[in-house]
Motif scaffolding. Structure first.
Motif, PDB file in Angstrom:
ATOM      1  N   PRO A 206       0.817  -1.225   0.000  1.00  0.00           N
ATOM      2  CA  PRO A 206       0.000   0.000   0.000  1.00  0.00           C
ATOM      3  C   PRO A 206       0.844   1.266   0.000  1.00  0.00           C
ATOM      4  O   PRO A 206       0.465   2.271  -0.612  1.00  0.00           O
ATOM      5  N   THR A 209       2.296   1.744  -3.561  1.00  0.00           N
ATOM      6  CA  THR A 209       1.193   2.044  -4.471  1.00  0.00           C
ATOM      7  C   THR A 209       0.689   3.461  -4.260  1.00  0.00           C
ATOM      8  O   THR A 209       0.455   4.219  -5.224  1.00  0.00           O
ATOM      9  N   PRO A 222      -4.747   2.992  -1.890  1.00  0.00           N
ATOM     10  CA  PRO A 222      -5.050   1.740  -1.191  1.00  0.00           C
ATOM     11  C   PRO A 222      -5.546   2.018   0.224  1.00  0.00           C
ATOM     12  O   PRO A 222      -5.251   3.067   0.808  1.00  0.00           O
ATOM     13  N   TYR A 225      -3.115   0.320   6.437  1.00  0.00           N
ATOM     14  CA  TYR A 225      -3.098  -0.778   7.413  1.00  0.00           C
ATOM     15  C   TYR A 225      -4.065  -0.479   8.562  1.00  0.00           C
ATOM     16  O   TYR A 225      -4.072   0.614   9.120  1.00  0.00           O
ATOM     17  N   ASP A 229      -6.154  -5.901   8.638  1.00  0.00           N
ATOM     18  CA  ASP A 229      -4.866  -6.488   8.251  1.00  0.00           C
ATOM     19  C   ASP A 229      -4.297  -7.336   9.382  1.00  0.00           C
ATOM     20  O   ASP A 229      -3.769  -8.429   9.137  1.00  0.00           O
ATOM     21  N   TRP A 270      -5.700  -3.131  -1.726  1.00  0.00           N
ATOM     22  CA  TRP A 270      -4.494  -2.397  -2.115  1.00  0.00           C
ATOM     23  C   TRP A 270      -4.562  -1.870  -3.545  1.00  0.00           C
ATOM     24  O   TRP A 270      -3.639  -1.185  -3.988  1.00  0.00           O
ATOM     25  N   HIS A 285       2.156  -6.951  -6.429  1.00  0.00           N
ATOM     26  CA  HIS A 285       0.768  -7.359  -6.230  1.00  0.00           C
ATOM     27  C   HIS A 285       0.537  -8.774  -6.775  1.00  0.00           C
ATOM     28  O   HIS A 285      -0.179  -9.576  -6.156  1.00  0.00           O
TER      29      HIS A 285
END
Length: 407
Positions: A206, A209, A222, A225, A229, A270, A285
Motif C-alpha cells: 500500500p 502504491t 489503497p 493498514y 490487516d 491495495w 501485487h
C-alpha cells in the motif's frame, strides 16, 4: 521489503557507515547477497535439472532431492533475506550497516555453506551440515543485536522469522542425518517466509502504491493498514501453523480457507490494478496474489484434493521466489540510484518467474506431463534469474552511486 528511505548522504554521495574503500560489492548488504542469490538460483536449478536428466549424483550422501529442497529454501532464499535485512535494519534502527570486511565474512559464511553441501562425501555429512547451519544463526544474531540496540521492538517479529528459519534449517539437517522425513521442516521454512511476506507486504504494497499514485495527482489510494490487516495476518499464521503440524486435517482446511478469502480481500484493498503501467509495482501485487492461492492449495491438500508437493511449490515458487525477485529488482534500482521503473529485461524476468510458478505445481497435478512441465518450469526459473544477473549484476558488483529510495 519494508519501506526503506535512505538517510541523506554526506558530501560524496555515500551514506554514513558504508565502506568507501575496497570492493564496491561489500559496501552494502544487498550487493553481495542479491548477486549471490541470483547466481545460485541459476546454478542450483541447472544442477538439479541436469541431475534429473542425466542421473548425475548431486551432493553425495546428502541426497539430490534433499539438496534441491534445502538449497531453494535455505540457500537461495536465505541469501535474498540476508540482503534485504542487512539493508533494511540500519534504516529501521538508525544504526550503522554491516559493511566492508564484516560483510565479506558473512557472505563467505553463506558461500561456505553452499560448498559444504556439495562436498558431503569429502567432509562427511555431519561436518557439512554444521558448516552450512552457521549462517542463519549468525544473521539472526546480527539482526537481533541491531533491533534491540535500536529499541525497535515492533521489528522483533522479523527476528522471530529468522528464529523459525534457523530452527527449520537445523532440524532439516538432523532429519537428513537420521534418514527421516524432512517435509515438516520444509513446511516450517516455507511458513516462516510466507509469514514475513504477509507482515512486510502489508507495509510496502500500500505504501509504494500510494506513493506512485500520488505522483500523478490521483487520490484512489489503497486502504491503509488497520485491524483487518492484523486479523488477516493472524489468521494466516494460524493456517500456516496448522499446515506445518497437521497438513491433512480438516481444521487445517477450514482455517486455510478463511485465510485465503481474507488475504484475497486484503489484496483487493491495495488496488493493485491501478499500478498496471509500472511493472516494478505490478509484480509485487501479483506475487502477493499467490498468498491466497497458496492458502487455497493448503485447504485443498488438507482435504486430499491435491498432493502435498503442488502446495509446496505454489508457496515456494509463487509466493517466495516471485516476491524475492520483485524485491531484489526494486531494491537494487533504488539503492544504486536508478529510476524506480522496470526495464524490458526486468519485465521479462517477471513474466518468466510467474510462468515458472504456475507450471511447477501443475507438473504434480498432471503427472502425465510431469517431466515436460517440470523442465519448462525449471527453464523459466533459470531464464528469470539469468535476466536478473545480466541487468543487475553490473549494478551490484561495480557501480557505487548514492541511493534514491526504497526497497
Amino acid at each position: 521489503m519494508f519501506h526503506m528511505r535512505s538517510k541523506s548522504p554526506p558530501p560524496g554521495g555515500i551514506p554514513r557507515g558504508l565502506a568507501t574503500t575496497g570492493p564496491v560489492l561489500f559496501s552494502y548488504g544487498f550487493r553481495p547477497f542479491f548477486l549471490g542469490a541470483g547466481l545460485w538460483a541459476i546454478g542450483a536449478m541447472a544442477a538439479w535439472v541436469a541431475g534429473l536428466s542425466t542421473g548425475i549424483d548431486i551432493a553425495g550422501g546428502y541426497g539430490a532431492a534433499h539438496w534441491h529442497a534445502h538449497e531453494m529454501l535455505f540457500g537461495f532464499s536465505s541469501a535474498v533475506l540476508a540482503g534485504f535485512l542487512l539493508t533494511a535494519v540500519p534504516n529501521w534502527t538508525g544504526r550503522l550497516p554491516v559493511s566492508g570486511l564484516p560483510l565479506a565474512g558473512l557472505f563467505g559464511l553463506w558461500v561456505a555453506g553452499r560448498l559444504a553441501l556439495l562436498a558431503t562425501d569429502l567432509l562427511g555429512l555431519m561436518l557439512a551440515a554444521v558448516i552450512e547451519a552457521l549462517f542463519l544463526p549468525t544473521l539472526l544474531a546480527i539482526c537481533a543485536r541491531e533491533v534491540i540496540a535500536g529499541r525497535k521492538w515492533k521489528d522483533l517479529k522479523v527476528v522471530g522469522g529468522l528464529v523459525l528459519l534457523s530452527c527449520a534449517n537445523v532440524h532439516f539437517h538432523l532429519a537428513v542425518l537420521a534418514n527421516a522425513n524432512v517435509d515438516t521442516f520444509a513446511r516450517l521454512a516455507i511458513g516462516a517466509y510466507v509469514m514475513l511476506i504477509m507482515i512486510v507486504g502489508g507495509r510496502i504494497l500500500p505504501s509504494f502504491t500510494r506513493n506512485w499514485l500520488n505522483k500523478f495527482g490521483r487520490s484512489d489510494f489503497p486502504t491503509p493498514y488497520n485491524r483487518f490487516d492484523t486479523a488477516t495476518i493472524l489468521t494466516g499464521i494460524a493456517a500456516l501453523a496448522s499446515w506445518v503440524l497437521t497438513p491433512e486435517h480438516v481444521l487445517t482446511a477450514a482455517i486455510a480457507t478463511i485465510a485465503s478469502v481474507l488475504h484475497m480481500a486484503r489484496l483487493l484493498r491495495w488496488r493493485g490494478w491501478t499500478t498496471y503501467p509500472e511493472k516494478l509495482l505490478v509484480v509485487l501485487h501479483v506475487a502477493y496474489a499467490f498468498v491466497p492461492l497458496g492458502f487455497a492449495g493448503i485447504a485443498a491438500g488438507a482435504l486430499g484434493a491435491v498432493g502435498e508437493y503442488p502446495v509446496l511449490h505454489i508457496l515456494a515458487v509463487g509466493v517466495i521466489a516471485c516476491m524475492m525477485l520483485a524485491v531484489m529488482t526494486r531494491a537494487s534500482r533504488g539503492h544504486t540510484g536508478r529510476p524506480l521503473t522496470a526495464s524490458p529485461i526486468t519485465s521479462a524476468s517477471y513474466v518468466a518467474i510467474i510462468g515458472a510458478a504456475l507450471l511447477r505445481p501443475l507438473a504434480e497435478i498432471v503427472p502425465t506431463y510431469y517431466h515436460v512441465l517440470a523442465a519448462a518450469s525449471g527453464t523459466l526459473w533459470i531464464c528469470a534469474f539469468t535476466l536478473f544477473i545480466l541487468e543487475y549484476g553490473p549494478m551490484l558488483a561495480c557501480n557505487r552511486r548514492s541511493p534514491r529510495g526504497a526497497a
